[in-house]
Design a protein around this motif. Structure first.
Motif, mmCIF file in Angstrom:
data_model
loop_
_atom_site.group_PDB
_atom_site.id
_atom_site.type_symbol
_atom_site.label_atom_id
_atom_site.label_comp_id
_atom_site.label_asym_id
_atom_site.label_seq_id
_atom_site.Cartn_x
_atom_site.Cartn_y
_atom_site.Cartn_z
ATOM 1 N N ALA A 1 5.102 14.444 8.317
ATOM 2 C CA ALA A 1 6.024 13.557 7.600
ATOM 3 C C ALA A 1 6.877 12.771 8.589
ATOM 4 O O ALA A 1 7.112 11.570 8.414
ATOM 5 N N ARG A 2 7.338 13.444 9.642
ATOM 6 C CA ARG A 2 8.169 12.774 10.640
ATOM 7 C C ARG A 2 7.373 11.759 11.456
ATOM 8 O O ARG A 2 7.896 10.713 11.839
ATOM 9 N N ALA A 3 6.106 12.067 11.678
ATOM 10 C CA ALA A 3 5.277 11.175 12.489
ATOM 11 C C ALA A 3 4.752 9.988 11.685
ATOM 12 O O ALA A 3 4.692 8.863 12.190
ATOM 13 N N LEU A 4 4.399 10.242 10.417
ATOM 14 C CA LEU A 4 3.730 9.218 9.613
ATOM 15 C C LEU A 4 4.660 8.440 8.679
ATOM 16 O O LEU A 4 4.327 7.340 8.254
ATOM 17 N N ARG A 5 5.812 9.048 8.322
ATOM 18 C CA ARG A 5 6.748 8.433 7.374
ATOM 19 C C ARG A 5 6.027 7.938 6.111
ATOM 20 O O ARG A 5 6.075 6.745 5.786
ATOM 21 N N PRO A 6 5.343 8.832 5.391
ATOM 22 C CA PRO A 6 4.620 8.411 4.185
ATOM 23 C C PRO A 6 5.600 8.067 3.062
ATOM 24 O O PRO A 6 6.786 8.402 3.119
ATOM 25 N N ASP A 7 5.089 7.384 2.049
ATOM 26 C CA ASP A 7 5.911 7.095 0.879
ATOM 27 C C ASP A 7 6.055 8.333 0.003
ATOM 28 O O ASP A 7 7.102 8.583 -0.591
ATOM 29 N N VAL A 8 4.965 9.103 -0.098
ATOM 30 C CA VAL A 8 4.936 10.294 -0.947
ATOM 31 C C VAL A 8 4.275 11.452 -0.204
ATOM 32 O O VAL A 8 3.264 11.254 0.481
ATOM 33 N N ALA A 9 4.851 12.637 -0.334
ATOM 34 C CA ALA A 9 4.221 13.851 0.174
ATOM 35 C C ALA A 9 3.864 14.727 -1.023
ATOM 36 O O ALA A 9 4.748 15.144 -1.770
ATOM 37 N N LEU A 10 2.575 14.956 -1.240
ATOM 38 C CA LEU A 10 2.130 15.889 -2.275
ATOM 39 C C LEU A 10 2.104 17.270 -1.632
ATOM 40 O O LEU A 10 1.282 17.539 -0.765
ATOM 41 N N MET A 11 3.011 18.141 -2.053
ATOM 42 C CA MET A 11 3.293 19.389 -1.354
ATOM 43 C C MET A 11 2.971 20.619 -2.197
ATOM 44 O O MET A 11 3.566 20.829 -3.260
ATOM 45 N N ASP A 12 2.033 21.437 -1.717
ATOM 46 C CA ASP A 12 1.745 22.701 -2.383
ATOM 47 C C ASP A 12 2.929 23.644 -2.173
ATOM 48 O O ASP A 12 3.578 23.615 -1.117
ATOM 49 N N ILE A 13 3.213 24.477 -3.152
ATOM 50 C CA ILE A 13 4.347 25.398 -3.023
ATOM 51 C C ILE A 13 4.016 26.561 -2.095
ATOM 52 O O ILE A 13 4.773 26.900 -1.190
ATOM 53 N N GLY B 1 -2.365 11.044 5.873
ATOM 54 C CA GLY B 1 -2.602 12.236 6.672
ATOM 55 C C GLY B 1 -2.660 13.477 5.817
ATOM 56 O O GLY B 1 -2.394 13.437 4.608
ATOM 57 N N GLU B 2 -3.012 14.604 6.437
ATOM 58 C CA GLU B 2 -3.118 15.875 5.754
ATOM 59 C C GLU B 2 -2.423 16.965 6.560
ATOM 60 O O GLU B 2 -2.243 16.838 7.774
ATOM 61 N N ALA B 3 -2.036 18.039 5.867
ATOM 62 C CA ALA B 3 -1.422 19.192 6.517
ATOM 63 C C ALA B 3 -1.879 20.447 5.795
ATOM 64 O O ALA B 3 -2.023 20.449 4.569
ATOM 65 N N ALA B 4 -2.117 21.515 6.549
ATOM 66 C CA ALA B 4 -2.610 22.757 5.971
ATOM 67 C C ALA B 4 -1.518 23.805 5.791
ATOM 68 O O ALA B 4 -1.771 24.883 5.257
ATOM 69 N N ASP B 5 -0.299 23.505 6.237
ATOM 70 C CA ASP B 5 0.828 24.421 6.026
ATOM 71 C C ASP B 5 2.119 23.621 6.050
ATOM 72 O O ASP B 5 2.138 22.433 6.399
ATOM 73 N N GLY B 6 3.206 24.286 5.677
ATOM 74 C CA GLY B 6 4.473 23.586 5.555
ATOM 75 C C GLY B 6 5.013 23.041 6.863
ATOM 76 O O GLY B 6 5.570 21.939 6.908
ATOM 77 N N ALA B 7 4.861 23.804 7.934
ATOM 78 C CA ALA B 7 5.362 23.354 9.236
ATOM 79 C C ALA B 7 4.639 22.089 9.674
ATOM 80 O O ALA B 7 5.260 21.136 10.180
ATOM 81 N N GLU B 8 3.328 22.071 9.476
ATOM 82 C CA GLU B 8 2.559 20.882 9.829
ATOM 83 C C GLU B 8 2.946 19.715 8.928
ATOM 84 O O GLU B 8 2.995 18.565 9.376
ATOM 85 N N ALA B 9 3.239 20.003 7.661
ATOM 86 C CA ALA B 9 3.640 18.947 6.729
ATOM 87 C C ALA B 9 4.914 18.260 7.203
ATOM 88 O O ALA B 9 5.034 17.037 7.140
ATOM 89 N N MET C 1 0.841 -1.198 0.000
ATOM 90 C CA MET C 1 0.000 0.000 0.000
ATOM 91 C C MET C 1 0.879 1.251 0.000
ATOM 92 O O MET C 1 1.781 1.380 0.821
ATOM 93 N N ILE C 2 0.619 2.160 -0.930
ATOM 94 C CA ILE C 2 1.353 3.424 -1.015
ATOM 95 C C ILE C 2 0.681 4.442 -0.106
ATOM 96 O O ILE C 2 -0.505 4.732 -0.254
ATOM 97 N N ARG C 3 1.432 4.984 0.835
ATOM 98 C CA ARG C 3 0.881 5.935 1.803
ATOM 99 C C ARG C 3 1.261 7.353 1.399
ATOM 100 O O ARG C 3 2.432 7.663 1.184
ATOM 101 N N VAL C 4 0.251 8.221 1.330
ATOM 102 C CA VAL C 4 0.444 9.577 0.820
ATOM 103 C C VAL C 4 0.078 10.616 1.882
ATOM 104 O O VAL C 4 -0.935 10.481 2.580
ATOM 105 N N LEU C 5 0.900 11.661 1.977
ATOM 106 C CA LEU C 5 0.614 12.813 2.824
ATOM 107 C C LEU C 5 0.208 13.968 1.918
ATOM 108 O O LEU C 5 0.918 14.302 0.967
ATOM 109 N N LEU C 6 -0.945 14.583 2.194
ATOM 110 C CA LEU C 6 -1.430 15.724 1.417
ATOM 111 C C LEU C 6 -1.129 17.014 2.166
ATOM 112 O O LEU C 6 -1.564 17.183 3.316
ATOM 113 N N ALA C 7 -0.394 17.924 1.547
ATOM 114 C CA ALA C 7 -0.058 19.197 2.173
ATOM 115 C C ALA C 7 -0.513 20.343 1.272
ATOM 116 O O ALA C 7 0.108 20.621 0.241
ATOM 117 N N ASP C 8 -1.610 20.991 1.648
ATOM 118 C CA ASP C 8 -2.170 22.098 0.867
ATOM 119 C C ASP C 8 -3.034 22.929 1.806
ATOM 120 O O ASP C 8 -3.759 22.374 2.637
#
Length: 221
Positions: free
Chosen positions: A43-55, A31-39, A1-8
């Motif tokens: 990321a450190r807590a969840l260790r996802p395979d991919v982080a989709l990161m808004d600029i 998991g999800e994050a609404a800002d970069g610091a939360e992302a 299973m590919i685990r993804v973190l959404l940051a936007d």
């Protein structure tokens, strides 16, 4: 299973991506994050395979968050894919140099997003290759003439040739046909080149190819 973190920072964007990704049998949103610091924290807590990161996000923008994640040895396995509204976004180039594996335009087709997530985890494809190459060529064209990089001296002649072909956007299969070798041999050459140069993935290898002068703007046709 590919685990993804959404940051936007836009909840609707996250909801749309979540609905698409969670509907796949091999992908789940960890998991999800609404800002970069939360992302970074997630990321450190969840260790996802991919982080989709808004600029562009508050607190800490996606570029700074990407640098933090890719600079953390404990998160070496996390692949960062930048999300942007514009194809030619000056921050995207810096993000790739900072360790992002590639980028996607937010209005990309759903199939392309899914293909990108799977590809970056497999480590065998550069995301949005045409757009990424145009972006890198655009910034390479603005910069001064490249100097021969000392790090290239660590490469064999065949590895330099392979790096040039990667920089021109060829896949492992295309490199294999060009050099008349097996796809496995081509993949091995690419992997060894990345290891010698300390490149996280093909995206960084493309950047190094431009910066070293192995590939120059205009070669892509």
């Amino acid at each position: 299973m590919i685990r993804v973190l959404l940051a936007d920072d836009q909840a609707l964007v996250r909801a749309g991506f979540r609905a698409l990704l969670d509907a796949q049998p091999d992908i789940e949103v960890a998991g999800e994050a609404a800002d970069g610091a939360e992302a970074v924290r997630r990321a450190r807590a969840l260790r996802p395979d991919v982080a989709l990161m808004d600029i562009r996000m508050p607190e800490l923008d996606g570029l700074a968050a990407t640098r933090t994640i890719t600079g953390d040895p404990g998160l070496a396995a996390v692949k960062v894919v930048m999300l942007t509204t514009f194809e030619l976004d000056e921050y995207v180039f810096e993000a790739i140099r900072s360790g992002a594996s590639g980028f996607l335009v937010k209005d990309t087709e759903p199939e392309e997003l899914l293909r990108a997530v799977r590809s970056v985890v497999a480590g065998d494809a550069l995301l949005s290759p045409g757009v990424t190459r145009r972006l890198i060529a655009e910034f390479a064209a603005r910069s001064k003439a490249p100097e021969a990089a000392a790090e290239l001296e660590r490469l064999t002649g065949r590895e330099r040739e392979v790096m040039t072909l990667v920089g021109m956007g060829l896949s492992n299969e295309e490199i294999a046909r060009r050099l008349v070798v097996s796809p496995l041999t081509a993949k091995t050459h690419v992997s060894r080149t990345m290891i010698k140069l300390g490149a996280r993935d093909r995206a960084q290898l493309v950047v190094r190819a431009y910066e070293s002068g192995l590939v120059r703007p205009g070669w892509l046709g």
